[in-house]
Structures are given as C-alpha cells and as structure tokens.
Write a protein that holds these residues in place. Structure first.
Motif, PDB file in Angstrom:
ATOM      1  N   UNK A  32     -21.000 -24.087  43.906  1.00  0.00           N
ATOM      2  CA  UNK A  32     -19.878 -23.152  43.484  1.00  0.00           C
ATOM      3  C   UNK A  32     -19.334 -21.785  44.472  1.00  0.00           C
ATOM      4  N   UNK A  33     -18.484 -21.185  44.412  1.00  0.00           N
ATOM      5  CA  UNK A  33     -18.178 -20.158  45.208  1.00  0.00           C
ATOM      6  C   UNK A  33     -18.491 -20.133  46.577  1.00  0.00           C
ATOM      7  N   UNK A  34     -18.230 -21.247  47.161  1.00  0.00           N
ATOM      8  CA  UNK A  34     -18.428 -21.552  48.420  1.00  0.00           C
ATOM      9  C   UNK A  34     -16.915 -21.871  48.976  1.00  0.00           C
ATOM     10  N   UNK A  35     -16.828 -21.847  50.237  1.00  0.00           N
ATOM     11  CA  UNK A  35     -15.618 -22.129  51.136  1.00  0.00           C
ATOM     12  C   UNK A  35     -15.605 -22.337  52.570  1.00  0.00           C
ATOM     13  N   UNK A  36     -14.781 -23.222  52.874  1.00  0.00           N
ATOM     14  CA  UNK A  36     -14.642 -23.536  54.283  1.00  0.00           C
ATOM     15  C   UNK A  36     -13.577 -22.455  55.173  1.00  0.00           C
ATOM     16  N   UNK A  37     -13.705 -21.877  56.233  1.00  0.00           N
ATOM     17  CA  UNK A  37     -12.767 -21.125  57.126  1.00  0.00           C
ATOM     18  C   UNK A  37     -12.804 -21.713  58.196  1.00  0.00           C
ATOM     19  N   UNK A  38     -11.742 -21.380  59.241  1.00  0.00           N
ATOM     20  CA  UNK A  38     -11.750 -21.713  60.585  1.00  0.00           C
ATOM     21  C   UNK A  38     -11.319 -20.619  61.365  1.00  0.00           C
ATOM     22  N   UNK A  39     -11.511 -20.786  62.625  1.00  0.00           N
ATOM     23  CA  UNK A  39     -10.804 -19.722  63.478  1.00  0.00           C
ATOM     24  C   UNK A  39     -10.547 -20.550  64.819  1.00  0.00           C
ATOM     25  N   UNK A  40      -9.221 -20.652  65.202  1.00  0.00           N
ATOM     26  CA  UNK A  40      -8.684 -20.821  66.380  1.00  0.00           C
ATOM     27  C   UNK A  40      -8.871 -20.063  67.549  1.00  0.00           C
ATOM     28  N   UNK A  55     -15.534 -24.415  39.202  1.00  0.00           N
ATOM     29  CA  UNK A  55     -15.568 -25.789  39.851  1.00  0.00           C
ATOM     30  C   UNK A  55     -14.329 -26.378  40.401  1.00  0.00           C
ATOM     31  N   UNK A  56     -13.080 -25.465  40.274  1.00  0.00           N
ATOM     32  CA  UNK A  56     -11.927 -25.890  40.584  1.00  0.00           C
ATOM     33  C   UNK A  56     -11.696 -25.608  42.189  1.00  0.00           C
ATOM     34  N   UNK A  57     -10.905 -26.290  42.919  1.00  0.00           N
ATOM     35  CA  UNK A  57     -10.903 -26.173  44.218  1.00  0.00           C
ATOM     36  C   UNK A  57      -9.448 -25.868  44.583  1.00  0.00           C
ATOM     37  N   UNK A  58      -9.215 -25.299  45.947  1.00  0.00           N
ATOM     38  CA  UNK A  58      -7.794 -25.049  46.356  1.00  0.00           C
ATOM     39  C   UNK A  58      -8.012 -25.055  47.821  1.00  0.00           C
ATOM     40  N   UNK A  59      -6.815 -25.077  48.560  1.00  0.00           N
ATOM     41  CA  UNK A  59      -6.637 -25.698  49.779  1.00  0.00           C
ATOM     42  C   UNK A  59      -5.304 -24.829  50.426  1.00  0.00           C
ATOM     43  N   UNK A  61      -2.284 -24.609  52.546  1.00  0.00           N
ATOM     44  CA  UNK A  61      -1.053 -25.291  52.321  1.00  0.00           C
ATOM     45  C   UNK A  61      -1.057 -26.509  53.628  1.00  0.00           C
ATOM     46  N   UNK A  62      -1.490 -26.058  54.652  1.00  0.00           N
ATOM     47  CA  UNK A  62      -1.516 -26.740  55.956  1.00  0.00           C
ATOM     48  C   UNK A  62      -2.356 -27.823  56.061  1.00  0.00           C
ATOM     49  N   UNK A  63      -3.446 -27.996  55.073  1.00  0.00           N
ATOM     50  CA  UNK A  63      -4.186 -28.906  54.934  1.00  0.00           C
ATOM     51  C   UNK A  63      -4.238 -29.906  53.785  1.00  0.00           C
ATOM     52  N   UNK A  64      -3.472 -29.599  52.791  1.00  0.00           N
ATOM     53  CA  UNK A  64      -3.317 -30.051  51.406  1.00  0.00           C
ATOM     54  C   UNK A  64      -3.189 -31.524  51.720  1.00  0.00           C
ATOM     55  N   UNK A  65      -3.802 -32.389  50.814  1.00  0.00           N
ATOM     56  CA  UNK A  65      -3.645 -33.826  51.027  1.00  0.00           C
ATOM     57  C   UNK A  65      -4.148 -34.497  52.373  1.00  0.00           C
ATOM     58  N   UNK A  66      -4.866 -33.633  53.062  1.00  0.00           N
ATOM     59  CA  UNK A  66      -5.579 -34.098  54.434  1.00  0.00           C
ATOM     60  C   UNK A  66      -7.044 -33.850  54.217  1.00  0.00           C
ATOM     61  N   UNK A  67      -7.198 -32.721  53.596  1.00  0.00           N
ATOM     62  CA  UNK A  67      -8.733 -32.389  53.696  1.00  0.00           C
ATOM     63  C   UNK A  67      -9.298 -32.444  52.154  1.00  0.00           C
ATOM     64  N   UNK A  68     -10.607 -32.647  51.927  1.00  0.00           N
ATOM     65  CA  UNK A  68     -11.062 -32.534  50.302  1.00  0.00           C
ATOM     66  C   UNK A  68     -12.438 -31.931  50.696  1.00  0.00           C
ATOM     67  N   UNK A  69     -12.643 -30.910  50.131  1.00  0.00           N
ATOM     68  CA  UNK A  69     -13.815 -30.021  49.826  1.00  0.00           C
ATOM     69  C   UNK A  69     -14.618 -30.328  48.523  1.00  0.00           C
ATOM     70  N   UNK A  70     -15.722 -30.650  48.910  1.00  0.00           N
ATOM     71  CA  UNK A  70     -16.914 -31.151  47.710  1.00  0.00           C
ATOM     72  C   UNK A  70     -18.323 -30.494  47.822  1.00  0.00           C
ATOM     73  N   UNK A  71     -18.915 -30.524  46.837  1.00  0.00           N
ATOM     74  CA  UNK A  71     -20.348 -30.056  46.860  1.00  0.00           C
ATOM     75  C   UNK A  71     -21.434 -31.186  46.455  1.00  0.00           C
ATOM     76  N   UNK A  72     -22.291 -31.469  47.365  1.00  0.00           N
ATOM     77  CA  UNK A  72     -23.074 -32.237  47.215  1.00  0.00           C
ATOM     78  C   UNK A  72     -24.482 -31.651  46.755  1.00  0.00           C
ATOM     79  N   UNK A  73     -24.673 -31.865  45.338  1.00  0.00           N
ATOM     80  CA  UNK A  73     -25.739 -31.284  44.691  1.00  0.00           C
ATOM     81  C   UNK A  73     -26.919 -31.884  44.956  1.00  0.00           C
ATOM     82  N   UNK A  74     -27.074 -33.034  45.322  1.00  0.00           N
ATOM     83  CA  UNK A  74     -28.190 -33.707  45.685  1.00  0.00           C
ATOM     84  C   UNK A  74     -28.805 -33.200  47.048  1.00  0.00           C
ATOM     85  N   UNK A  75     -27.796 -32.891  47.896  1.00  0.00           N
ATOM     86  CA  UNK A  75     -28.301 -32.348  49.360  1.00  0.00           C
ATOM     87  C   UNK A  75     -28.043 -30.715  49.432  1.00  0.00           C
TER      88      UNK A  75
END
Length: 126
Positions: A32-40, A55-59, A61-75
């Motif tokens: 939880x409380x994790x995010x992806x950023x990018x810099x061009x 546990x909610x996710x947000x995106x 607008x430019x990546x909605x519908x194309x990107x999916x963020x998830x936490x792999x708690x096993x790894x």
C-alpha cells in the motif's frame, strides 16, 4: 533506509507491452501507499499510478485503460503492466513510497513520496 530497484524496462514498438516491477526494501512492505512516476527528457516528473492506504488504485488520465498497477505480496513488489504503449510513454519510470498509517478503523498514506531507486528506462518507438 528505504531502497528500491525498478526493473522491466526496455524498448518496444508502439502498441506493445511491458511489465515493470519495483522491489523495495528497508521498510515494512505492505503493498500500500506506493506509486509509479515517470520523467521524460525535458519534462517534469509525473505520477502515473498509485495504490492508496485503503488499497484503491488511481491513474493519470493519459494511461487509464492501458496501465494497471498492482502489488505482488508474495514477491513484495509493486508492478505496472503497460499495454498499448505509445511513443509519448517514453520515459524513465520510478517507484515511490509513502508512510502507511493504520488505526482500528482504517489505513491511510502520510507524508511525501520517497524515491529511492535509479528508475528503469522505457522507450516506445513509432
């Protein structure tokens, strides 16, 4: 001290897919409380996707519908599945963490995002 290692970047053609992974250490991983950023090049860093304390996710607008963020708690990783990539997705991608606060009723994120890794380069050609 929190340290993160981002991986999974590479070069793909437009329309392709990549899956990024971030392994963070030095703190109590919760997924939880994790995010992806990018810099061009020549642009400011921007937030791409996040998982909040509930546990909610947000995106962005430019990546909605194309990107999916998830936490792999096993790894103990934060992943970003990127589909239908576009040349404008080209950037260095970083993961970031915030502090998770819990009480008996709920959980939420506190403080600023911390960036502790080198990022991973994603290049999308047209």
């Amino acid at each position: 001290q929190v340290h993160s290692v981002e991986s999974g970047g590479g070069s793909v053609q437009a329309g392709g897919s990549l899956r990024l992974s971030c392994a963070a250490s030095g703190y109590a991983y919760s997924g939880l409380c994790m995010a992806w950023f990018r810099q061009a090049p020549g642009k400011e860093r921007e937030e791409v996707a996040r998982i909040d304390g509930d546990g909610s996710t947000s995106y962005a607008d430019v990546v909605k519908g194309r990107f999916t963020v998830s936490a792999d708690n096993a790894k103990n990783t934060l992943d970003l599945q990127m589909n239908s990539l576009k040349p404008e997705d080209t950037a260095v991608y970083y993961c970031a963490t915030r502090i998770l606060i819990r009480n008996s009723d709920r959980a939420w994120c506190s403080g600023q995002f911390n960036f502790r890794g080198q990022g991973t380069q994603v290049t999308v050609s047209s």
